[in-house]
Motif scaffolding. Structure first.
Motif, PDB file in Angstrom:
ATOM      1  N   ASN A   1       0.855  -1.066  -0.058  1.00  0.00           N
ATOM      2  CA  ASN A   1       0.077   0.140  -0.115  1.00  0.00           C
ATOM      3  C   ASN A   1       0.700   1.462   0.016  1.00  0.00           C
ATOM      4  O   ASN A   1       1.783   1.191   0.587  1.00  0.00           O
ATOM      5  CB  ASN A   1      -0.760  -0.105   1.344  1.00  0.00           C
TER       6      ASN A   1
ATOM      7  N   ALA B   1       0.435   5.541   0.177  1.00  0.00           N
ATOM      8  CA  ALA B   1      -0.914   6.796   0.378  1.00  0.00           C
ATOM      9  C   ALA B   1      -0.295   7.799   0.776  1.00  0.00           C
ATOM     10  O   ALA B   1       0.686   7.893   1.712  1.00  0.00           O
ATOM     11  CB  ALA B   1      -2.125   6.366   0.939  1.00  0.00           C
ATOM     12  N   PRO B   2      -0.512   9.335   0.293  1.00  0.00           N
ATOM     13  CA  PRO B   2      -0.229  10.472   0.886  1.00  0.00           C
ATOM     14  C   PRO B   2      -0.923  10.938   2.048  1.00  0.00           C
ATOM     15  O   PRO B   2      -2.307  10.869   2.149  1.00  0.00           O
ATOM     16  CB  PRO B   2      -0.542  11.300  -0.394  1.00  0.00           C
ATOM     17  N   TYR B   3      -0.205  11.501   2.981  1.00  0.00           N
ATOM     18  CA  TYR B   3      -0.932  12.009   4.283  1.00  0.00           C
ATOM     19  C   TYR B   3      -0.492  13.519   4.379  1.00  0.00           C
ATOM     20  O   TYR B   3       0.861  13.502   4.991  1.00  0.00           O
ATOM     21  CB  TYR B   3      -0.654  11.083   5.450  1.00  0.00           C
ATOM     22  N   SER B   4      -0.916  14.566   4.175  1.00  0.00           N
ATOM     23  CA  SER B   4      -0.332  15.820   4.514  1.00  0.00           C
ATOM     24  C   SER B   4      -0.662  16.312   5.867  1.00  0.00           C
ATOM     25  O   SER B   4      -0.044  17.306   6.274  1.00  0.00           O
ATOM     26  CB  SER B   4      -0.894  16.617   3.387  1.00  0.00           C
ATOM     27  N   PHE B   5      -1.308  15.833   6.744  1.00  0.00           N
ATOM     28  CA  PHE B   5      -1.295  16.140   8.057  1.00  0.00           C
ATOM     29  C   PHE B   5      -0.372  15.326   8.644  1.00  0.00           C
ATOM     30  O   PHE B   5      -0.483  13.942   9.249  1.00  0.00           O
ATOM     31  CB  PHE B   5      -2.601  15.574   8.853  1.00  0.00           C
TER      32      PHE B   5
ATOM     33  N   ALA C   1      -1.907  11.751  10.844  1.00  0.00           N
ATOM     34  CA  ALA C   1      -3.308  11.558  10.907  1.00  0.00           C
ATOM     35  C   ALA C   1      -3.857  10.934   9.974  1.00  0.00           C
ATOM     36  O   ALA C   1      -4.050  11.333   8.890  1.00  0.00           O
ATOM     37  CB  ALA C   1      -3.861  13.002  11.472  1.00  0.00           C
TER      38      ALA C   1
ATOM     39  N   ILE D   1      -7.606  10.411   8.729  1.00  0.00           N
ATOM     40  CA  ILE D   1      -8.683  11.008   8.985  1.00  0.00           C
ATOM     41  C   ILE D   1      -9.583   9.982   8.604  1.00  0.00           C
ATOM     42  O   ILE D   1     -10.149   9.936   7.440  1.00  0.00           O
ATOM     43  CB  ILE D   1      -8.951  12.419   8.177  1.00  0.00           C
TER      44      ILE D   1
ATOM     45  N   LYS E   1      -8.208   3.921   7.609  1.00  0.00           N
ATOM     46  CA  LYS E   1      -7.955   3.769   6.191  1.00  0.00           C
ATOM     47  C   LYS E   1      -6.839   2.602   6.111  1.00  0.00           C
ATOM     48  O   LYS E   1      -6.434   2.041   7.213  1.00  0.00           O
ATOM     49  CB  LYS E   1      -7.208   4.810   5.691  1.00  0.00           C
ATOM     50  N   ASP E   2      -6.721   2.113   4.913  1.00  0.00           N
ATOM     51  CA  ASP E   2      -5.819   1.028   4.604  1.00  0.00           C
ATOM     52  C   ASP E   2      -4.490   0.909   5.573  1.00  0.00           C
ATOM     53  O   ASP E   2      -3.830   0.463   5.823  1.00  0.00           O
ATOM     54  CB  ASP E   2      -5.574   0.541   3.386  1.00  0.00           C
ATOM     55  N   THR E   3      -3.680   2.049   5.303  1.00  0.00           N
ATOM     56  CA  THR E   3      -2.508   2.481   5.858  1.00  0.00           C
ATOM     57  C   THR E   3      -2.426   2.422   7.358  1.00  0.00           C
ATOM     58  O   THR E   3      -1.716   1.701   7.779  1.00  0.00           O
ATOM     59  CB  THR E   3      -2.003   3.769   5.636  1.00  0.00           C
TER      60      THR E   3
ATOM     61  N   CYS F   1      -3.448   8.449  -3.933  1.00  0.00           N
ATOM     62  CA  CYS F   1      -4.531   8.676  -3.152  1.00  0.00           C
ATOM     63  C   CYS F   1      -5.851   7.897  -3.483  1.00  0.00           C
ATOM     64  O   CYS F   1      -7.098   8.168  -2.668  1.00  0.00           O
ATOM     65  CB  CYS F   1      -4.855  10.139  -2.614  1.00  0.00           C
TER      66      CYS F   1
ATOM     67  N   GLU G   1      -1.193   0.480  -4.933  1.00  0.00           N
ATOM     68  CA  GLU G   1      -1.039   1.886  -5.340  1.00  0.00           C
ATOM     69  C   GLU G   1       0.326   2.091  -6.051  1.00  0.00           C
ATOM     70  O   GLU G   1       0.630   2.853  -6.873  1.00  0.00           O
ATOM     71  CB  GLU G   1      -1.236   2.969  -4.467  1.00  0.00           C
TER      72      GLU G   1
ATOM     73  N   TYR H   1      -0.784  23.164  -4.204  1.00  0.00           N
ATOM     74  CA  TYR H   1       0.678  22.599  -3.750  1.00  0.00           C
ATOM     75  C   TYR H   1       1.545  23.766  -4.064  1.00  0.00           C
ATOM     76  O   TYR H   1       1.497  24.723  -4.352  1.00  0.00           O
ATOM     77  CB  TYR H   1       1.081  21.497  -4.492  1.00  0.00           C
TER      78      TYR H   1
HETATM   79  C1  LIG Z   1      -1.684  15.479  -0.988  1.00  0.00           C
HETATM   80  C2  LIG Z   1      -2.703  14.605  -0.098  1.00  0.00           C
HETATM   81  C3  LIG Z   1      -2.722  14.629   1.184  1.00  0.00           C
HETATM   82  C4  LIG Z   1      -3.625  13.912   2.001  1.00  0.00           C
HETATM   83  N1  LIG Z   1      -3.387  13.922   3.324  1.00  0.00           N
HETATM   84  C5  LIG Z   1      -4.303  13.001   4.078  1.00  0.00           C
HETATM   85  C6  LIG Z   1      -4.249  13.079   5.451  1.00  0.00           C
HETATM   86  O1  LIG Z   1      -3.439  13.947   6.065  1.00  0.00           O
HETATM   87  N2  LIG Z   1      -5.334  12.258   6.222  1.00  0.00           N
HETATM   88  C7  LIG Z   1      -6.016  11.260   5.571  1.00  0.00           C
HETATM   89  O2  LIG Z   1      -6.637  10.673   6.195  1.00  0.00           O
HETATM   90  N3  LIG Z   1      -6.021  11.308   4.198  1.00  0.00           N
HETATM   91  C8  LIG Z   1      -5.357  12.211   3.466  1.00  0.00           C
HETATM   92  N4  LIG Z   1      -5.374  12.193   2.063  1.00  0.00           N
HETATM   93  C9  LIG Z   1      -6.305  11.143   1.366  1.00  0.00           C
HETATM   94  C10 LIG Z   1      -5.698   9.694   1.392  1.00  0.00           C
HETATM   95  O3  LIG Z   1      -4.478   9.789   0.800  1.00  0.00           O
HETATM   96  C11 LIG Z   1      -6.595   8.851   0.874  1.00  0.00           C
HETATM   97  O4  LIG Z   1      -7.775   8.796   1.690  1.00  0.00           O
HETATM   98  C12 LIG Z   1      -6.226   7.487   0.525  1.00  0.00           C
HETATM   99  O5  LIG Z   1      -7.090   6.786  -0.283  1.00  0.00           O
HETATM  100  C13 LIG Z   1      -5.720   6.417   1.873  1.00  0.00           C
HETATM  101  O6  LIG Z   1      -5.115   5.313   1.398  1.00  0.00           O
HETATM  102  P1  LIG Z   1      -5.007   3.954   2.271  1.00  0.00           P
HETATM  103  O7  LIG Z   1      -6.551   3.781   2.341  1.00  0.00           O
HETATM  104  O8  LIG Z   1      -4.372   3.179   1.275  1.00  0.00           O
HETATM  105  O9  LIG Z   1      -4.445   4.252   3.387  1.00  0.00           O
HETATM  106  C14 LIG Z   1      -4.496  13.213   1.387  1.00  0.00           C
HETATM  107  C15 LIG Z   1      -4.441  12.910  -0.061  1.00  0.00           C
HETATM  108  C16 LIG Z   1      -3.641  13.829  -0.908  1.00  0.00           C
HETATM  109  C17 LIG Z   1      -3.670  13.842  -2.328  1.00  0.00           C
END
Ligand SMILES: Cc1cc2nc3c(=O)[nH]c(=O)nc-3n(C[C@H](O)[C@H](O)[C@H](O)COP(=O)(O)O)c2cc1C
Length: 206
Positions: A43, A45-49, A63, A65, A68-70, A97, A106, A191
């Protein structure tokens, strides 16, 4: 004359076309997190928090929110890798994402290569010039000031191994501007990049 300050209480809504909160607390570094499920599925995925919280040992956190899978993967395996998102990798990062089922990687979706890590079983993104191998330290479910838990989890991990592309080390100093970091602003699509023009220096008072 209208009031010069827009005041609001978040519980009652911001009254603006887009929530200004993450545009104000920004631009933020992106936690581009690779993880692996117990069953072995990869897996990314991006997380900007996301941010760094300690030097010794180095601790990073993000964080989730929603559950999620991660988050589930890190609960299961206790490991993850943070990968630096750069301007050259921005579009690929964005593709990761996508809300896809856990069995879809991904890495494949975005045409990225999983490269073996040294200390953890989770691969890093080979195309990314910097990666941190991390071991989970804490997962904290957040709560509001009223003490009521919210469906958001802060995932913290110790950085146990670091990979840096050597060309980003100039005389041994990491060159942030040369790496082309991207940062998340606000709105639905903003961005920022970091270049030498944004650099200024200021020493702490003695
Ligand atoms: C730039 C960017 C930042 C993101 N930041 C967050 C975040 O901080 N927290 C969050 O829950 N999702 C965030 N998302 C959405 C997750 O990446 C999205 O829900 C993703 O499908 C989660 O993947 P996972 O279920 O494989 O973990 C962000 C998406 C993008 C494009």
């Amino acid at each position: 004359m209208p009031d010069a300050i827009h005041f609001y209480e978040p519980r009652s809504g911001h009254g603006l076309p887009h929530d200004p909160f993450n545009a104000i607390v920004g631009p933020r570094p992106i936690g581009w997190i690779s993880s692996r499920s117990q069953a072995g599925g990869l897996n990314l995925a991006p997380y900007s928090f996301f941010n760094a919280f300690n030097y010794t040992p180095p601790i990073v956190g993000f964080a989730s929110i929603g559950y999620k899978d991660t988050l589930r993967n890190i609960e299961e395996t206790g490991e993850f890798v943070w990968n630096l998102a750069t301007r050259a990798l921005a579009e690929a990062m964005n593709q990761t994402c996508a809300a896809v089922p856990p069995e879809v990687s991904e890495f494949d979706l975005a045409g990225l290569t999983p490269a073996p890590s040294r200390l953890v079983s989770v691969p890093r993104v080979q195309e990314s010039p910097v990666s941190f191998e991390c071991r989970r330290t804490q997962i904290v479910q957040l709560q509001g000031a009223d003490g009521i838990q919210v469906p958001t989890w802060l995932v913290l991990g110790e950085v146990v191994a670091v990979h840096i592309a050597r060309h980003l080390l100039r005389d041994g100093i990491y060159d942030t501007a040369a790496a082309g970091h991207i940062l998340r602003g606000g709105g639905s699509a903003d961005y920022f990049t970091v270049g030498p023009e944004q650099l200024f220096r200021m020493r702490r008072p003695a």
